[in-house]
Design a protein around this motif. Structure first.
Motif, PDB file in Angstrom:
ATOM      1  N   ASN A  57       0.874  -1.177   0.000  1.00  0.00           N
ATOM      2  CA  ASN A  57       0.000   0.000   0.000  1.00  0.00           C
ATOM      3  C   ASN A  57       0.918   1.236   0.000  1.00  0.00           C
ATOM      4  N   GLU A  60       3.305   1.498   2.953  1.00  0.00           N
ATOM      5  CA  GLU A  60       4.340   0.454   2.926  1.00  0.00           C
ATOM      6  C   GLU A  60       5.374   0.764   1.854  1.00  0.00           C
ATOM      7  N   ASP A 162       6.542 -11.117   7.230  1.00  0.00           N
ATOM      8  CA  ASP A 162       5.817 -10.708   8.437  1.00  0.00           C
ATOM      9  C   ASP A 162       4.596 -11.618   8.473  1.00  0.00           C
ATOM     10  N   ASN A 164       0.208 -12.315   9.947  1.00  0.00           N
ATOM     11  CA  ASN A 164      -1.034 -11.825  10.521  1.00  0.00           C
ATOM     12  C   ASN A 164      -1.830 -12.995  11.071  1.00  0.00           C
ATOM     13  N   ASP A 277     -15.469  -6.398   7.398  1.00  0.00           N
ATOM     14  CA  ASP A 277     -14.842  -5.130   7.773  1.00  0.00           C
ATOM     15  C   ASP A 277     -15.835  -3.974   7.706  1.00  0.00           C
ATOM     16  N   ARG A 292      -3.998  -8.428  12.088  1.00  0.00           N
ATOM     17  CA  ARG A 292      -3.660  -7.086  12.583  1.00  0.00           C
ATOM     18  C   ARG A 292      -3.823  -6.011  11.508  1.00  0.00           C
ATOM     19  N   TRP A 293      -3.999  -6.459  10.260  1.00  0.00           N
ATOM     20  CA  TRP A 293      -4.133  -5.486   9.179  1.00  0.00           C
ATOM     21  C   TRP A 293      -5.358  -4.591   9.370  1.00  0.00           C
ATOM     22  N   ASN A 362       0.138  -2.798  10.704  1.00  0.00           N
ATOM     23  CA  ASN A 362      -0.751  -3.702   9.977  1.00  0.00           C
ATOM     24  C   ASN A 362      -0.242  -5.135   9.894  1.00  0.00           C
ATOM     25  N   ALA A 363       0.793  -5.470  10.630  1.00  0.00           N
ATOM     26  CA  ALA A 363       1.296  -6.844  10.603  1.00  0.00           C
ATOM     27  C   ALA A 363       2.038  -7.139  11.898  1.00  0.00           C
TER      28      ALA A 363
END
Lengths: 438, 314
Positions: A57, A60, A162, A164, A277, A292-293, A362-363
């Motif tokens: 994104n 990132e 990483d 999640n 979401d 965690r995102w 986010n991770a």
């Protein structure tokens, strides 16, 4: 002055010639640029330069570019990052087929087996066990990298960048309004976060007119039901064995029961994060089963939220749960293999992950010893649970993705099974096992 | 040498030099034309004809995206015909076309008729209708993803408020393809509206006045004058719409990602899945080739049938 360009008479032929050359140049420029697009940004053609590609994104992307700058100084090579926008797999495949892929690249769990089979990625085992690597295999939780091994269980063709873990985010206000007096995190702290407590909370939320939990056909959203009651998803050889495991059957039976009662809604194959979401952000959903995102989008909401692990039979344990992850792999045809290995090692090392993930939110780190990343800012309050779930979690089982066709057919099969009201734990297990075990 | 022979010889001799000159000039012009066209031709060969030829080659090969392709004969085609998922996707594609093409054409035509009476507001309306056309399909799909969410959709709330049970648009198998068609109609409306407005504006007022003098009703004028006179526009839009609807993919990809259920899959979605998810480029190319043949056939039929119903103004 008489020789100047402006004063020179322009005849028809010269004009035509100039026009033709200009037109040719203008028309050919994009074509030539397109042809060279695959390798130019990587800049790995010369010695001392190395590139990697990843989806990212905007936030990132910026962080990765800074990482590239820092790493350039550290490994004394020009490190560059290619942000791939759009369909990552298709673009990477085109680059690999055309011999224009970067030296290292992200590989999703669905593609790794194919890339290993096609010898597009290199074994990293020797590098990791050698003295030059800034990271060791022992630093990764064992469940996170099994999918990066070859079909015969040997070699290691990627390292998790990483991860999640699958946890339950909950809306405190929705639960409270539904009459759930203690939230799941409090219940977990008190050692009473079991499936009875979860079912009770879901019952109450349904009674209040809100949605309890929405799940999709993604393995991340349902495989925990197999292991949360103590069941076994796969044996040591990687074969899917939950059809023969009574505890796995109990977990799946519980899940299917919740679908039938309406406590849990099956959201089919909508893009991950869209339905659950959206409702969670709108304050219409009590639980959201994501990683965690979700945190960056939750920072601005007005309701209270926190996380809890998936429940366990004892109410105090953290059971094995799915962990979404991606790996960075070494291009088998890397132009600068040595620097690419250094890039990979530094990328997933503690130092590298600390740099890449801090502040992003986010991770979770894929190496041990970076627990602070998951608790950054104290949000969510029980952020430390991310690390605990990762420690016991498992990444995508190899059997789900060892064949490309299986990887694409599994979600479709699960979709059909969850939509069919006559599906039982046994019929679900049998159908899934038949597809993935062959 | 007789006079006749002399004359014939002189006639033959006189044009000889200019003809050579003409032919040299023509050759020069041809070369110049080729030079001017070469950038486009190069692009056409590299980006259109080349990939098309390669796809055709792959349709008869086994290739997983890496290494060498091996000759497969007709096995890719056999695999497709025996695959029930492809059959289902083909039916979905046709169903989408049946809903979308008449849907967008009739709606656009009606709005174009109404817009003729819009006066000063025409440009405002036109802007509103064209806005979705210039919006990316991904953005459009994201908006509709919200509108199709059964829990928070204002459409569903409106339906429920008037006592109509709101469907689960993207989950109920009987609503998935119609939902895609609704989105496609919404997005495609503006383009067709502009085309129909241009067509309607080109109809001479004298035709309609003559019909009026002959005592035609509004419906008769529409059916017997307006529609025949814009039939070339209708033909053009029907051809391009059918081709476009057979290639629908983007909405599904955004709505369903790479794991769409059988009820939502279309042929192009299958092609992408087979090629880039299953690494079966041979079967994917075979399916693309079949789609090309079907579109060629459908377009050919439309072109053949147009002689019966399309009226070209003198």
């Amino acid at each position: 002055m008489s020789d100047s360009l402006l004063s020179r008479p322009v005849d028809r032929r010269a004009l035509l010639r100039t026009g033709m050359l200009g037109a040719l140049g203008l028309a050919a420029a994009p074509a030539l640029a397109a042809c060279g697009g695959g390798s130019a940004p990587g800049g790995s053609s010369g010695s001392g330069s190395v590139s990697w590609a990843a989806w990212a994104n905007p936030g990132e992307g910026e962080r990765y570019k800074k990482f590239a700058e820092e790493l350039s100084k550290k490994i004394n090579a020009k490190v560059s990052f290619q942000a791939v926008v759009g369909d990552y797999e298709a673009k990477l495949l085109s680059q690999l087929a055309g011999g224009a892929a970067p030296d290292a690249f992200y590989v999703g769990d669905g593609q790794m087996a194919k890339f290993i089979g096609a010898k597009q990625v290199s074994d990293l085992s020797d590098y990791l066990s050698g003295g030059k690597s800034p990271v060791k295999l022992e630093e990764f939780p064992e469940g996170l990298y099994q999918w990066c091994k070859g079909a015969d269980g040997t070699g290691l063709y990627g390292l998790p960048v990483d991860c999640n873990p699958s946890v339950l985010w909950f809306n405190k206000d929705v639960l409270s309004a539904a009459g759930v007096s203690s939230d799941p995190a409090q219940l977990f702290d008190g050692g009473t976060w079991n499936f009875d407590a979860f079912t009770d909370a879901l019952d109450k939320v349904r009674g209040s007119g809100k949605k309890g939990l929405i799940l999709s056909n993604w393995w991340f959203n349902w495989a925990w039901a197999v292991t949360a009651f103590g069941g076994t998803l796969q044996d040591e050889s990687g074969k899917i064995v939950f059809a023969d495991d009574p505890k796995a059957q109990e977990g799946l039976g519980w899940l299917l029961e919740q679908f039938k009662s309406g406590n849990i809604t099956y959201a089919g194959s909508l893009p991950k994060g869209q339905s659950g979401d959206a409702l969670f952000l709108a304050g219409q959903l009590a639980f959201n089963n994501v990683g965690r995102w979700a945190l960056p989008t939750l920072k601005s909401v007005k309701f209270g939220y926190d996380i809890a692990p998936l429940p366990s039979p004892t109410g105090k344990d953290i059971m094995p749960a799915p962990v979404a992850t991606a790996a960075i792999a070494l291009n088998a045809k890397a132009k600068n293999r040595e620097k690419a290995l250094e890039l990979i090692g530094n990328y997933v090392s503690k130092e590298g992950q600390q740099f890449r993930l801090s502040g992003g939110g986010n991770a979770v780190a894929s190496v041990k010893g970076l627990d602070g990343l998951a608790t950054e800012g104290g949000v969510p309050a029980h952020g430390k649970l991310f690390n605990e779930v990762v420690a016991k979690g498992y990444a995508m089982p190899n059997a789900f993705v060892s064949k490309a066709k299986t990887a694409t057919e599994l979600p479709t099969l699960v979709d059909k099974l969850f939509k069919n009201p006559s599906t039982t734990a046994a019929s679900f297990s049998e159908a899934v096992s038949k597809l993935v075990n062959g | 040498m007789s006079l006749d022979t002399q004359i014939r010889a002189s006639v033959d001799a006189v044009p000889a030099q200019p003809r050579r000159k003409v032919s040299r000039r023509r050759r020069k012009d041809t070369i110049a034309a080729l030079v001017f066209l070469s950038p486009q031709l190069l692009g056409l060969i590299v980006f259109m004809i080349g990939p098309l030829g390669f796809a055709l080659y792959l349709a008869f090969s086994h290739w997983d995206g890496f290494g060498a392709a091996t000759f497969a004969g007709l096995s890719n085609f056999t695999e497709l015909f025996e695959n029930p998922r492809i059959q289902r996707s083909a039916i979905n594609t046709v169903w989408f076309t049946v809903l979308q093409v008449p849907g967008v054409m009739i709606t656009a035509f009606l709005f174009a008729l109404f817009m003729q009476k819009a006066g000063r507001m025409t440009n405002v309306y036109r802007l509103g209708f064209v806005a979705p056309v210039v919006t990316s399909s991904v953005a459009v799909a994201t908006i509709w993803l919200y509108l199709f969410n059964p829990e928070i959709s204002p459409i569903n709330s409106a339906l429920r408020s008037i006592g109509i049970p709101a469907p689960n648009w993207l989950q109920d198998p009987s609503f998935i393809i119609p939902s895609f068609a609704v989105v496609a109609i919404w997005q495609g409306l503006g383009y067709q509206l502009v085309m129909f407005m241009a067509g309607l504006q080109s109809i001479g007022a004298s035709y309609l006045e003559a019909a009026e003098l002959d005592g035609c009703s509004a419906w008769q004028k529409l059916w017997h004058v307006t529609v025949p006179l814009i039939s070339p526009t209708i033909l053009f839009l029907s051809i391009t719409s059918i081709i476009g609807s057979f290639q629908v993919f983007d909405y599904i990809y955004v709505f369903m990602d790479s794991s769409a259920p059988d009820e939502a899959r279309t042929i192009v979605y299958e092609i992408v899945q087979m090629a880039f998810r299953e690494f079966n480029f041979g079967a994917a190319s075979a399916l693309a080739f079949l789609l090309f043949l079907v579109l060629l056939g459908v377009t050919g039929l439309q072109m053949a049938a147009q002689k019966r119903w399309v009226h070209y103004a003198e």
